[in-house]
Write an enzyme that holds these catalytic residues in place. Structure first.
Site, PDB file in Angstrom:
ATOM      1  N   ARG A 115      -3.043   6.879   1.132  1.00  0.00           N
ATOM      2  CA  ARG A 115      -3.529   8.109   1.777  1.00  0.00           C
ATOM      3  C   ARG A 115      -2.540   8.776   2.728  1.00  0.00           C
ATOM      4  NH1 ARG A 115      -9.079   5.298   3.392  1.00  0.00           N
ATOM      5  NH2 ARG A 115      -7.530   3.641   3.463  1.00  0.00           N
ATOM      6  N   ARG A 168       0.819  -1.224   0.000  1.00  0.00           N
ATOM      7  CA  ARG A 168       0.000   0.000   0.000  1.00  0.00           C
ATOM      8  C   ARG A 168       0.849   1.268   0.000  1.00  0.00           C
ATOM      9  NH1 ARG A 168      -5.574  -0.467   1.777  1.00  0.00           N
ATOM     10  NH2 ARG A 168      -6.335  -2.253   0.610  1.00  0.00           N
TER      11      ARG A 168
HETATM   12  O1  CP3 Z   1      -0.043  -1.639  -2.505  1.00  0.00           O
HETATM   13  C1  CP3 Z   1      -0.299  -0.712  -3.296  1.00  0.00           C
HETATM   14  O2  CP3 Z   1       0.144   0.450  -3.146  1.00  0.00           O
HETATM   15  C2  CP3 Z   1      -1.082  -1.040  -4.566  1.00  0.00           C
HETATM   16  C3  CP3 Z   1      -2.476  -0.830  -4.488  1.00  0.00           C
HETATM   17  C4  CP3 Z   1      -3.409  -1.782  -3.744  1.00  0.00           C
HETATM   18  C5  CP3 Z   1      -4.658  -1.328  -3.263  1.00  0.00           C
HETATM   19  N1  CP3 Z   1      -5.351  -2.396  -2.803  1.00  0.00           N
HETATM   20  C6  CP3 Z   1      -5.109   0.062  -3.312  1.00  0.00           C
HETATM   21  C7  CP3 Z   1      -6.196   0.499  -2.413  1.00  0.00           C
HETATM   22  C8  CP3 Z   1      -3.330  -3.147  -3.474  1.00  0.00           C
HETATM   23  C9  CP3 Z   1      -2.195  -4.115  -3.721  1.00  0.00           C
HETATM   24  C10 CP3 Z   1      -4.583  -3.530  -2.880  1.00  0.00           C
HETATM   25  C11 CP3 Z   1      -4.920  -4.923  -2.500  1.00  0.00           C
HETATM   26  C12 CP3 Z   1      -6.136  -5.175  -1.741  1.00  0.00           C
HETATM   27  N2  CP3 Z   1      -7.365  -4.583  -1.864  1.00  0.00           N
HETATM   28  C13 CP3 Z   1      -6.256  -6.194  -0.767  1.00  0.00           C
HETATM   29  C14 CP3 Z   1      -5.176  -7.171  -0.374  1.00  0.00           C
HETATM   30  C15 CP3 Z   1      -4.102  -6.550   0.442  1.00  0.00           C
HETATM   31  C16 CP3 Z   1      -4.539  -6.042   1.798  1.00  0.00           C
HETATM   32  O3  CP3 Z   1      -4.339  -4.854   2.038  1.00  0.00           O
HETATM   33  O4  CP3 Z   1      -5.018  -6.847   2.580  1.00  0.00           O
HETATM   34  C17 CP3 Z   1      -7.571  -6.155  -0.263  1.00  0.00           C
HETATM   35  C18 CP3 Z   1      -8.167  -7.045   0.812  1.00  0.00           C
HETATM   36  C19 CP3 Z   1      -8.278  -5.139  -0.989  1.00  0.00           C
HETATM   37  C20 CP3 Z   1      -9.707  -4.773  -0.872  1.00  0.00           C
HETATM   38  C21 CP3 Z   1      -9.862  -3.378  -0.409  1.00  0.00           C
HETATM   39  N3  CP3 Z   1      -9.552  -2.262  -1.159  1.00  0.00           N
HETATM   40  C22 CP3 Z   1     -10.357  -2.931   0.837  1.00  0.00           C
HETATM   41  C23 CP3 Z   1     -10.800  -3.827   1.975  1.00  0.00           C
HETATM   42  C24 CP3 Z   1     -10.329  -1.531   0.813  1.00  0.00           C
HETATM   43  C25 CP3 Z   1     -10.846  -0.584   1.876  1.00  0.00           C
HETATM   44  C26 CP3 Z   1      -9.908  -0.437   3.020  1.00  0.00           C
HETATM   45  C27 CP3 Z   1      -9.094   0.817   2.916  1.00  0.00           C
HETATM   46  O5  CP3 Z   1      -7.871   0.742   3.177  1.00  0.00           O
HETATM   47  O6  CP3 Z   1      -9.666   1.859   2.606  1.00  0.00           O
HETATM   48  C28 CP3 Z   1      -9.789  -1.132  -0.425  1.00  0.00           C
HETATM   49  C29 CP3 Z   1      -9.545   0.256  -0.892  1.00  0.00           C
HETATM   50  C30 CP3 Z   1      -8.163   0.607  -1.338  1.00  0.00           C
HETATM   51  N4  CP3 Z   1      -7.379  -0.152  -2.161  1.00  0.00           N
HETATM   52  C31 CP3 Z   1      -7.470   1.810  -1.028  1.00  0.00           C
HETATM   53  C32 CP3 Z   1      -6.242   1.751  -1.699  1.00  0.00           C
HETATM   54  C33 CP3 Z   1      -5.149   2.788  -1.746  1.00  0.00           C
HETATM   55  C34 CP3 Z   1      -8.010   2.949  -0.195  1.00  0.00           C
HETATM   56  C35 CP3 Z   1      -9.037   3.710  -1.006  1.00  0.00           C
HETATM   57  C36 CP3 Z   1      -8.834   5.207  -1.043  1.00  0.00           C
HETATM   58  O7  CP3 Z   1      -7.756   5.718  -1.401  1.00  0.00           O
HETATM   59  O8  CP3 Z   1      -9.827   5.900  -0.753  1.00  0.00           O
END
Ligand code: CP3
Length: 344
Positions: A31, A27
């Site tokens: 943010r 990630r």
């Molecule tokens: O790592 C990186 O920088 C690459 C981008 C990336 C995102 N999601 C961007 C994201 C990667 C590799 C993921 C994988 C992902 N997404 C997983 C597996 C890894 C982990 O973290 O467990 C999972 C379970 C998801 C599903 C997901 N996406 C959830 C549960 C959420 C909401 C939780 C949160 O942190 O807000 C997301 C949203 C998400 N994916 C964000 C980002 C940067 C936040 C959204 C935003 O910027 O408003």
């Protein structure tokens, strides 16, 4: 010189320990970075950002410019696969993903059997843009969710504390649940191959919810589908470099490594170091495992935790990373402190 010989990150995945471990953060585009928040506000919704090639490429490159990590991970999400399967997927600000629940066999009967990869063309375009702008020594990581973890969100329609809806469905309706998994295996193979074709140098398979399964279910729903993905990708790209992240797999990590054939495993911060060295790092590279909360803390506690991670794993094939994604409230100065400490 083969291209990989100039990328320390790829060299570790090929089995060559580096004296200074290559590093990146799960990630890392997110943010905690003001420049990310600025682009994110401009893009509209989260999926709009994922599917805007120029902006997705920009946020992928931001942490590389700022910190000089050894790998960039393409900005996207694991839930783009359900989207490409025609499921409704949205992200509610402050709440996380929302999908139409797929929680009984009748609904599974309506599930598409193939993903429309055309819907993911912007992700492939973003990969091409990033690869063209990235220095050759920096690796570009493509990714997907493991079928089990993606299925947990598809079944429940959202994240839940212990993903009980998918676990219940796998017990109650194993055949319908297996159909979801099969569709995800096939879609993920094609998606990962397309990411390699678009310029990804390595792949990571995120199985965030592997740790909620009992051993027999872990073998069936996490290990076996991941193995099929690794085999399916390598059938077309024999030397594809693949990192598995079965979060919380603990004592089952050696079995996961042996059965799946991954080149590396990403470990969370609860992993027992001696066990990992003897039973995991002896066969594959290890990536991890700083607690994201100590990165928020900073100071002497952070220095001590970094030294522990290095003492535990840096004598072998090792990629320095966090044990899970960086938290939005993490101070940037602490990331800089971590980089200085690891690189010496
Ligand atoms: O790592 C990186 O920088 C690459 C981008 C990336 C995102 N999601 C961007 C994201 C990667 C590799 C993921 C994988 C992902 N997404 C997983 C597996 C890894 C982990 O973290 O467990 C999972 C379970 C998801 C599903 C997901 N996406 C959830 C549960 C959420 C909401 C939780 C949160 O942190 O807000 C997301 C949203 C998400 N994916 C964000 C980002 C940067 C936040 C959204 C935003 O910027 O408003």
């Amino acid at each position: 010189m083969p291209q990989s010989a100039i990328k320390p990150f790829i060299d570790v995945l090929s089995g060559q320990r580096q004296s200074i471990p290559p590093m990146w953060m799960m990630r890392q585009a997110g943010r905690y970075l003001p420049e990310y928040r600025e682009v994110r506000a401009k893009a509209g919704g989260f999926l709009d950002l994922c599917f805007n090639p120029e902006l997705a490429a920009e946020v992928t490159l931001q942490p590389i410019r700022r910190f000089g990590f050894n790998a960039a991970i393409i900005f996207s999400d694991i839930l783009v696969i359900p989207y490409a399967l025609g499921r409704a997927v949205r992200f509610e600000v402050g709440e996380g993903p929302r999908l139409e629940p797929l929680d009984d066999p009748a609904k599974v009967g309506t599930l598409a059997t193939r993903a429309d990869l055309g819907k993911l063309a912007p992700v492939f375009e973003a990969l091409r843009i990033v690869r063209a702008q990235l220095a050759p020594e920096i690796a570009l990581i493509g990714f997907c969710g493991a079928p089990w973890t993606v299925a947990t969100y598809m079944v429940a329609g959202q994240g839940t504390p212990d993903q009980a809806p998918a676990r219940m469905m796998a017990y109650r309706h194993p055949e319908a649940f297996a159909k979801i998994i099969d569709v995800l295996v096939e879609s993920s193979i094609e998606y990962l191959l397309a990411q390699l074709a678009a310029g990804a140098d390595a792949l990571q398979i995120f199985d965030t919810w592997a740790g909620v399964l009992p051993p027999a279910e872990f073998a069936r729903w996490s290990v076996a589908p991941t193995r099929r993905i690794v085999e399916g990708v390598r059938a077309k790209v024999p030397d594809a470099k693949i990192i598995g992240f079965p979060r919380g797999a603990g004592a089952q990590l050696p079995a996961y490594v042996e059965a799946t054939g991954v080149n590396a495993v990403s470990i969370d911060w609860t992993a027992e170091p001696g066990f990992i060295r003897e039973r995991v790092q002896s066969t594959v590279a290890v990536q991890g495992n700083l607690d994201p909360l100590v990165l928020i803390t900073g100071g002497a506690a952070l220095d001590r935790a970094i030294d522990d991670v290095l003492a535990n794993f840096a004598q072998g094939r090792f990629i320095f990373n966090l044990g899970h994604g960086i938290q939005p409230e993490t101070p940037i100065a602490h990331v800089e402190q971590m980089l200085r400490r690891v690189r010496g």
